[in-house]
Every structure is written in structure tokens, then in C-alpha cells.
Design an enzyme around this catalytic site. Structure first.
Site, short mmCIF file in Angstrom:
data_model
loop_
_atom_site.label_atom_id
_atom_site.label_comp_id
_atom_site.label_asym_id
_atom_site.label_seq_id
_atom_site.Cartn_x
_atom_site.Cartn_y
_atom_site.Cartn_z
N ASP A 190 0.79 -1.24 0.00
CA ASP A 190 0.00 0.00 0.00
C ASP A 190 0.82 1.29 0.00
O ASP A 190 0.51 2.24 0.73
CB ASP A 190 -0.96 0.01 1.19
CG ASP A 190 -1.84 -1.23 1.26
OD1 ASP A 190 -1.87 -1.99 0.28
OD2 ASP A 190 -2.48 -1.43 2.30
N LYS B 137 -7.23 -3.94 -2.98
CA LYS B 137 -7.86 -4.63 -1.85
C LYS B 137 -8.63 -3.65 -0.99
O LYS B 137 -8.41 -2.42 -1.05
CB LYS B 137 -6.80 -5.35 -1.00
CG LYS B 137 -5.82 -4.45 -0.27
CD LYS B 137 -4.79 -5.30 0.48
CE LYS B 137 -3.76 -4.45 1.22
NZ LYS B 137 -4.30 -3.74 2.38
N CYS C 264 -1.99 -2.54 8.08
CA CYS C 264 -1.88 -3.51 6.98
C CYS C 264 -0.62 -4.36 7.06
O CYS C 264 -0.65 -5.56 6.79
CB CYS C 264 -1.97 -2.79 5.65
SG CYS C 264 -3.58 -1.99 5.39
#
Length: 293
Positions: free
Chosen positions: A116, A177, A210
Site C-alpha cells: 500500500d 484490496k 496492513c
């Protein structure tokens, strides 16, 4: 004339290659019914335990599989050469001795996870420019060594794509996602296509969300995880610090980009050593991340 089969009694059948046998899998306070193929042994039982209880099992411990014995009325250690042939009950017992996580890395058994690193995070993540710089160094090193790279983007429709400074040429997978963890079905399928994966080198944002959830999911599946501290950050340095401390206590290796790259080449005579040396010739930025690990 043969006797009529007693009503309600199962008709015996010869086990075939595809025949499944019901097994009750017990771990800690849990007991879950499932099944395994007829003739399954120790390894198949262990794999089933991990698939059922992966989130609860500490992969850095040794275990004993035990079988419930009707003869003795209690669990006994799984007999040598045991194969499942009939309905049974087994349990997984963790031993008190913890295994040391050595953290050896080899290109043939390693995958890089870039988590990310997106444009909309730029103003919010502490020292974002520094972790982008280090992340690019890691991606270049992975390409030089032929190591697969998996990249995710958290809700890219709202948070943008991976920053342009990171060259994603040749990556195995770039996946959008909404789940925090990178361990999605598509990622698991990609890992299954790579033979012998033992270690994941993980970096990105945010460390306490994450990155942390990805690391915990991976070790729950028996994968060794190396988090690159100088390529991982959060909006809050307190969140980052406590996440790294928690992860280290769980057997995850907290390391640096230079340590990872040099461990992967392992030898001055490695054919890619000079190119890796050129990548790390300038030290990674000594940003405010340094005092917050």
C-alpha cells in the site's frame, strides 16, 4: 441366504483413493470435526490442523500429535507410521520449548511484499519520502536477484495507485484490496505457484495496520516474515513503535534494507554482488524512523 443388513447400520465399503474419513481435530479448548483422505498420515494431519487453527497456532513451537485411544481411555502419542483408516479423534499439543527463528534468507525461497505505498498516503505518513526511497532500493534488488514481488493497493479508487517513484516493472502481482491484510485468496494462489516459498520480506504502510495484519496472517500459515523497518511507517510513530515491538515478540524479524539485500547475496563472489553493492553504496536515510523502532 445372507442375513439382512440391520436397519440403521452403515453398509461397509472398501476405501478408495477418494474416500474421506471423519476426524475430530482438537487444539487447546477447541474441537472441530473435519475429514482427511483415507490413508492420511502425520503430515496431512499437521496441515489440517494449520488450516483449521492457523490463527491460534504459534508456528515457532514444536508440537506433538496425539490420538485418542479407546483401549486406554486417553490420548496417546501418534503411533509410528499411523495412517487414518477409520473415524478417530486427534489433538495437537504444543511443547514448552520454543524454536529459535534464525531468519536465513535465500533468493530461491523468498518473496517480497510491497504493502500500500500509495499517493494519497504521502502527506499523512511520517517520513514517507524516506520509505519510498528505501522501497525502490528493495524492488531493484529483488529484480536483480530474480525474487518475485507482490504489490497491493488499499482501495485505489479512493487512495490512488502506487507512487510513481516505485518502479513496478516485472512484479508478479499488483492487487487492489479493501481488506487490511495482503493475504488475499489471489495472493495465496500466487504464492502457491512459487515452489519452496519459506520467507516473505514485507514493507510499506501502515506498520500497525496492513503491515502488521499481513505479517500475522503469514506466520499463521507457517511463513517466516522479515519486516524492513527503514521501509515501513505509519501516521503515528507511537503506533509504529508498538506494532514493531509486538511483531518482534511474535517471532517476526525486524530488519533493514541493507541487511536483507546483503543476506540475500551472502557472498562477495555472488554474480550480482557488485550491482547490489551499488544499490546500497549510499546509506539508507537516517530519518526520524531510526529512534522510533
Amino acid at each position: 441366504m445372507a442375513e439382512r443388513q440391520q436397519q440403521g447400520s452403515p453398509v461397509p465399503t472398501a476405501p478408495g483413493n477418494n474416500c474421506s474419513v471423519p476426524v475430530l481435530f482438537c487444539f487447546s479448548v477447541f474441537a472441530r470435526p473435519s475429514s482427511v483422505p483415507h490413508g492420511s498420515g502425520y503430515e496431512a494431519l499437521i496441515q489440517k490442523f494449520f488450516s483449521l487453527y492457523g490463527d491460534q497456532i504459534d508456528v515457532h513451537r514444536k508440537f506433538v500429535v496425539q490420538l485418542f485411544s479407546e483401549e486406554w481411555g486417553q490420548y496417546i502419542d501418534l503411533p509410528k507410521g499411523f495412517l487414518v483408516s477409520e473415524r478417530c479423534k486427534v489433538r495437537l499439543v504444543p511443547l514448552q520449548i520454543q524454536l529459535t527463528t534464525l531468519g536465513n534468507l535465500a533468493p530461491s525461497s523468498t518473496v517480497f511484499f510491497c504493502c500500500d505505498m500509495q499517493e494519497r498516503f504521502r502527506p499523512a505518513i511520517k517520513y514517507f519520502g524516506d520509505i519510498i526511497s528505501v522501497g525502490q532500493r528493495l524492488l531493484q534488488g529483488a529484480r536483480l536477484l530474480g525474487i518475485p514481488i507482490i504489490v497491493t493497493e488499499q482501495y485505489p479508487k479512493g487512495l490512488g495507485s502506487t507512487v510513481q517513484e516505485l518502479d513496478l516493472t516485472g512484479v508478479k502481482l499488483v492487487l487492489p484490496k479493501t481488506k487490511f491484510s495482503m493475504v488475499l485468496p489471489e495472493v495465496e494462489a500466487a504464492l502457491a505457484e512459487i515452489p519452496g516459498v519459506r520467507s516473505v520480506v514485507l514493507f510499506g504502510v501502515e506498520t500497525h495496520v496492513c503491515v502488521q495484519q499481513t505479517a500475522l496472517d503469514l506466520i499463521g500459515r507457517g511463513v517466516e516474515v522479515h519486516i524492513v523497518a527503514d521501509a515501513s511507517s505509519s501516521r503515528s510513530m507511537m503506533d509504529r513503535m508498538f506494532a514493531l515491538e509486538r511483531l518482534a515478540r511474535n517471532g517476526i524479524i525486524i530488519t533493514t534494507s541493507e541487511a536483507v539485500l546483503l543476506q540475500l547475496v551472502a557472498d562477495k563472489d555472488h554474480p550480482k554482488f557488485k550491482e547490489i553493492q551499488n544499490l546500497i553504496k549510499a546509506s539508507a536515510p537516517e530519518s526520524g524512523l531510526l529512534s522510533k523502532i
